[in-house]
Write a protein that holds these residues in place. Structure first.
Motif, PDB file in Angstrom:
ATOM      1  N   ARG A 168      37.244  52.564  36.692  1.00 35.26           N
ATOM      2  CA  ARG A 168      37.610  51.709  35.565  1.00 35.26           C
ATOM      3  C   ARG A 168      36.849  50.387  35.613  1.00 35.26           C
ATOM      4  O   ARG A 168      36.372  49.892  34.586  1.00 35.26           O
ATOM      5  N   ARG A 169      36.729  49.820  36.824  1.00 33.55           N
ATOM      6  CA  ARG A 169      35.970  48.564  36.954  1.00 33.55           C
ATOM      7  C   ARG A 169      34.512  48.766  36.562  1.00 33.55           C
ATOM      8  O   ARG A 169      33.835  47.820  36.145  1.00 33.55           O
ATOM      9  N   GLY A 170      34.030  50.003  36.695  1.00 31.13           N
ATOM     10  CA  GLY A 170      32.664  50.310  36.302  1.00 31.13           C
ATOM     11  C   GLY A 170      32.552  50.740  34.844  1.00 31.13           C
ATOM     12  O   GLY A 170      31.494  51.180  34.403  1.00 31.13           O
ATOM     13  N   GLY A 171      33.668  50.628  34.118  1.00 34.33           N
ATOM     14  CA  GLY A 171      33.657  50.947  32.703  1.00 34.33           C
ATOM     15  C   GLY A 171      33.804  52.431  32.397  1.00 34.33           C
ATOM     16  O   GLY A 171      33.480  52.876  31.288  1.00 34.33           O
ATOM     17  N   ILE A 172      34.270  53.208  33.360  1.00 32.17           N
ATOM     18  CA  ILE A 172      34.405  54.658  33.182  1.00 32.17           C
ATOM     19  C   ILE A 172      35.880  55.056  33.132  1.00 32.17           C
ATOM     20  O   ILE A 172      36.656  54.698  34.011  1.00 32.17           O
ATOM     21  N   ARG A 173      36.252  55.785  32.091  1.00 31.80           N
ATOM     22  CA  ARG A 173      37.607  56.318  31.958  1.00 31.80           C
ATOM     23  C   ARG A 173      37.549  57.808  32.284  1.00 31.80           C
ATOM     24  O   ARG A 173      36.850  58.566  31.625  1.00 31.80           O
ATOM     25  N   LEU A 174      38.276  58.222  33.316  1.00 33.22           N
ATOM     26  CA  LEU A 174      38.202  59.603  33.769  1.00 33.22           C
ATOM     27  C   LEU A 174      38.910  60.559  32.808  1.00 33.22           C
ATOM     28  O   LEU A 174      39.996  60.261  32.317  1.00 33.22           O
ATOM     29  N   SER A 175      38.280  61.704  32.594  1.00 33.25           N
ATOM     30  CA  SER A 175      38.887  62.742  31.757  1.00 33.25           C
ATOM     31  C   SER A 175      39.992  63.435  32.556  1.00 33.25           C
ATOM     32  O   SER A 175      40.135  63.225  33.767  1.00 33.25           O
ATOM     33  N   ALA A 176      40.757  64.289  31.887  1.00 29.09           N
ATOM     34  CA  ALA A 176      41.822  65.019  32.574  1.00 29.09           C
ATOM     35  C   ALA A 176      41.237  65.894  33.687  1.00 29.09           C
ATOM     36  O   ALA A 176      41.808  65.989  34.785  1.00 29.09           O
ATOM     37  N   LYS A 177      40.103  66.500  33.439  1.00 28.58           N
ATOM     38  CA  LYS A 177      39.442  67.337  34.449  1.00 28.58           C
ATOM     39  C   LYS A 177      39.003  66.499  35.642  1.00 28.58           C
ATOM     40  O   LYS A 177      39.150  66.916  36.809  1.00 28.58           O
ATOM     41  N   GLN A 178      38.462  65.324  35.378  1.00 27.56           N
ATOM     42  CA  GLN A 178      38.017  64.447  36.456  1.00 27.56           C
ATOM     43  C   GLN A 178      39.200  63.909  37.252  1.00 27.56           C
ATOM     44  O   GLN A 178      39.120  63.765  38.477  1.00 27.56           O
ATOM     45  N   LEU A 179      40.303  63.632  36.575  1.00 31.37           N
ATOM     46  CA  LEU A 179      41.509  63.175  37.264  1.00 31.37           C
ATOM     47  C   LEU A 179      42.039  64.267  38.200  1.00 31.37           C
ATOM     48  O   LEU A 179      42.506  63.976  39.309  1.00 31.37           O
ATOM     49  N   PHE A 180      41.958  65.509  37.748  1.00 28.45           N
ATOM     50  CA  PHE A 180      42.386  66.622  38.596  1.00 28.45           C
ATOM     51  C   PHE A 180      41.522  66.686  39.864  1.00 28.45           C
ATOM     52  O   PHE A 180      42.044  66.828  40.981  1.00 28.45           O
ATOM     53  N   LYS A 181      40.227  66.552  39.696  1.00 28.81           N
ATOM     54  CA  LYS A 181      39.310  66.614  40.835  1.00 28.81           C
ATOM     55  C   LYS A 181      39.581  65.480  41.813  1.00 28.81           C
ATOM     56  O   LYS A 181      39.620  65.705  43.035  1.00 28.81           O
ATOM     57  N   GLN A 182      39.779  64.270  41.291  1.00 27.43           N
ATOM     58  CA  GLN A 182      40.000  63.115  42.168  1.00 27.43           C
ATOM     59  C   GLN A 182      41.385  63.141  42.812  1.00 27.43           C
ATOM     60  O   GLN A 182      41.599  62.485  43.835  1.00 27.43           O
TER      61      GLN A 182
END
Length: 309
Positions: A168-182
């Protein structure tokens, strides 16, 4: 014989700091610096990129090694970056038989071009993060059979939170798929780490203890490594100079304790998805552990087992 060809014996004594991304590996790495018996290589090795490499003295593999290194791209205190870059360039065209040989040449080069370094080190230390825990450790042991491993663990939900806020600090909002991975990645790392808890060849560090009881935690690490404890282990340094840990969320040269909960500062969507994903992933891993006769439980159970080792 050139100085760089005279590899000292301490290059055989390797120490790996390993843990999930955002679990405090960089902080732990920086806390090791400054000890006169241990040389700390100030960058990550990126071992995970080489596990499928068929070496055979490949110039391309050597090029990849240095292209991946942060050391040639960042300013490091008390370090002759220009001379190092020149030497690294020469290594790209040199016949090197294995990744192990290249790593040792690189470690020794960094040692020679560094100021304020241990005068007579007994061993050297480097960090690695993320990916498949078992693969990383097996790869490390394959190269350095007697190499030591300092394993750091952290609450997987706090790891996921740290990644989300960092993006988020880098200006990126994670998608649902990316949230699952993280969400899945640190939980899976914890599952694999728990299987190693009884192996006394590893030393485990709890992130929350590292930040709240730094001195006591680092005393334990030094005992494991067989080196003398010093107050320098209570604050992060690079080649002896105090530093703000690069991956820290707070601009301070001190070790600070994060008192936030995993859901603090996350959006409702992020909190909901991380909670749902973590519940599903933990359930599946508990079933897997039961079927395979392995152990798995909540993070506090892992911490308790480490404290009772």
């Amino acid at each position: 014989m050139n100085e760089e060809d005279q590899a000292p014996e301490w290059l055989e004594n390797a120490v790996l700091i390993y843990g999930p991304r955002k679990a405090g590996t960089t902080l732990l790495h920086n806390l090791h610096d400054g000890n006169n018996e241990l040389f700390v290589y100030p960058a990550e090795l990126k071992l995970k990129r080489f596990r499928r490499t068929i070496w055979q003295s490949q110039p391309k593999a050597s090029e990849l090694y240095f292209d991946l290194s942060r050391l040639s791209k960042t300013e490091v205190p008390n370090f002759d970056n220009k001379s190092y870059a020149s030497y690294a360039k020469s290594l790209r065209n040199e016949e090197i038989s294995s990744l192990r040989e290249l790593i040792q040449k690189d470690i020794y080069a960094v040692y020679r071009f560094a100021e304020n370094k241990p005068s007579n080190p007994l061993q050297w230390c480097v960090k690695e993060v993320g990916e498949d825990t078992n693969m990383i450790i097996a790869f490390w042991k394959q190269m350095f059979f007697n190499g030591k491993v300092v394993m750091i663990v952290r609450d997987p939900l706090m790891v996921a939170r740290s990644v989300i806020l960092s993006r988020r600090r880098g200006g990126i909002r994670l998608s649902a798929k990316q949230l699952f991975k993280q969400t899945k990645s640190p939980i899976r790392n914890l599952y694999d780490q728990m299987q190693l808890i009884d192996d006394k060849s590893f030393h485990f560090v709890v992130y929350e203890k590292l930040t709240s009881e730094t001195s006591a935690t680092m005393h334990g690490v030094c005992d494991y490594l067989g080196i003398k404890y010093s107050p320098v282990h209570e604050y992060p340094t690079i080649f002896g100079e105090k530093t703000v840990t690069r991956t820290s969320s707070k601009n301070t040269q001190k070790v600070f304790q994060n008192r936030n909960k995993w859901h603090n500062n996350l959006s409702f969507r992020e909190k909901l998805l991380v909670w749902i994903y973590s519940t599903i992933i933990n359930y599946r891993l508990s079933i897997k552990a039961k079927k395979e006769g392995k152990r798995y439980g909540p993070y506090p159970e892992m911490v308790k087992k480490i404290e009772n080792r």
